[in-house]
Design an enzyme around this catalytic site. Structure first.
Site, PDB file in Angstrom:
ATOM      1  CG  HIS A 134      46.187  29.462  57.058  1.00 14.85           C
ATOM      2  ND1 HIS A 134      45.317  29.869  56.560  1.00 14.85           N
ATOM      3  CD2 HIS A 134      46.800  28.321  56.541  1.00 14.85           C
ATOM      4  CE1 HIS A 134      44.635  28.628  55.529  1.00 14.85           C
ATOM      5  NE2 HIS A 134      45.576  27.444  56.551  1.00 14.85           N
ATOM      6  NE  ARG A 183      41.206  26.536  53.896  1.00 16.62           N
ATOM      7  CZ  ARG A 183      42.473  25.811  53.693  1.00 16.62           C
ATOM      8  NH1 ARG A 183      42.932  26.105  55.119  1.00 16.62           N
ATOM      9  NH2 ARG A 183      42.772  25.323  52.428  1.00 16.62           N
TER      10      ARG A 183
END
Ligand code: GLV
Length: 309
Positions: free
Chosen positions: A272, A224
């Site tokens: 992502h 993350r």
């Protein structure tokens, strides 16, 4: 009787159709057309507005569309006592293994240097060691990292993992806990972060951690953005402490157009997509878990809210 759906990404087919096929006995509804809120028993969501899940008074389970659940747990009004299930599905795992293996091999074979040489028309016969002499470290050793380890092992990399608690593994040198972090970092030339984002791991990819890696190590972060202290990554790249970084996640997503990462010569940016939940296998997992709950059993892959993953 209803399963409510709030995805983030468009796929080939609407999630509602895929889930409805798998769950013919149930009504699957899109987030914006929920029908009677009291009938909503299951939610399949990525990033619902804070407080929204609490409006379903008969909710039995919350399914995260992604492997990570930090986006759900940050909701201060998350309904208590409702289990949260993170996404564990074979194709998501496979995708991450492909991403990790591709970038580990890329750093291992010094492809960034070869690409720079090509740009400059330099014929320099770079000699690199083979995988048994390359020390790869997996920061986090959950479902995703364990599968990456399986393939990296098959390629004969010198592999270690670090996790919060000890993990049983025969084929990977294993470190754990605060005491295990430094020796793990000291031996790691290619660092792969696949940690969950929790209070304990926030900002873990920082200057202090980079300083413990051997000089010229590489970083792959498919965890993350919250793991990253981004100015520290830039600094470590600029001083040569880090030779390169592959970043799939960022503090702010989408990555702002003026971010220095976009054009940094030692950085690969991906949006992502290291791995994306695949519709059919995800829907199978959700349907199987709903059947378990309806049979009075606990669902698989539930999250410990206190731990944050
Ligand atoms: C993606 O980031 C996921 O959590 O699956």
């Amino acid at each position: 009787m209803t399963l409510i759906i709030k995805p983030d990404l468009e796929h080939d087919r609407p999630w509602r159709d895929v889930l409805q096929e798998m769950l013919p006995e149930r009504t699957c509804r899109d987030w914006d057309a929920p029908g009677d809120l009291g009938e909503v028993e299951y939610a399949f969501v990525w990033n619902p507005p804070p407080g929204a899940l609490r409006t379903f008074s008969n909710l039995k389970c919350i399914f995260s569309i992604g492997a990570g659940v930090d986006h759900l747990l940050k909701d201060p009004d998350l309904p208590e006592g409702v289990p949260i299930v993170r996404m564990v599905e074979p194709e998501l795992t496979q995708g991450m293994t492909e991403y990790v293996t591709m970038h580990v091999l890329r750093f291992h074979r010094e492809v960034p240097t070869l690409e720079a040489q090509q740009r400059d028309r330099v014929w320099n016969e770079l000699i690199v060691p083979t995988a048994p002499s390359r020390r790869v470290g997996l920061l986090g050793f959950g479902v995703l990292a364990q599968d990456s380890a399986r393939v990296l092992r098959a390629l004969d990399f010198d592999l270690a993992c670090w996790s919060r608690t000890p993990k049983q593994t025969d084929s990977v040198e294993s470190f754990h806990g605060a005491d295990g972090l430094d020796p793990f970092l000291t031996r790691t030339q290619i660092l792969v972060c696949l940690l969950p984002l929790t209070e304990a791991t926030k900002g873990i990819l920082n200057r202090t951690l980079f300083a413990k890696l051997p000089r010229g190590a590489s970083l792959i972060n498919a965890g993350r953005g919250g793991h990253q202290v981004e100015p520290d990554i830039l600094e470590a790249l600029d001083t040569g402490q880090l030779a390169g970084a592959v970043l799939d996640v960022f503090r702010t997503e989408p990555l702002p157009a003026d971010s220095p990462f976009w054009t940094h010569p030692k950085v690969t940016v991906t949006p992502h997509i290291a791995s994306v939940t695949q519709q059919r296998s995800a829907a199978e997992q959700v349907a199987a878990n709903i059947r378990r709950i309806e049979a009075g059993e606990a669902p698989h892959n539930t999250v410990d809210r206190a731990l944050g993953y």
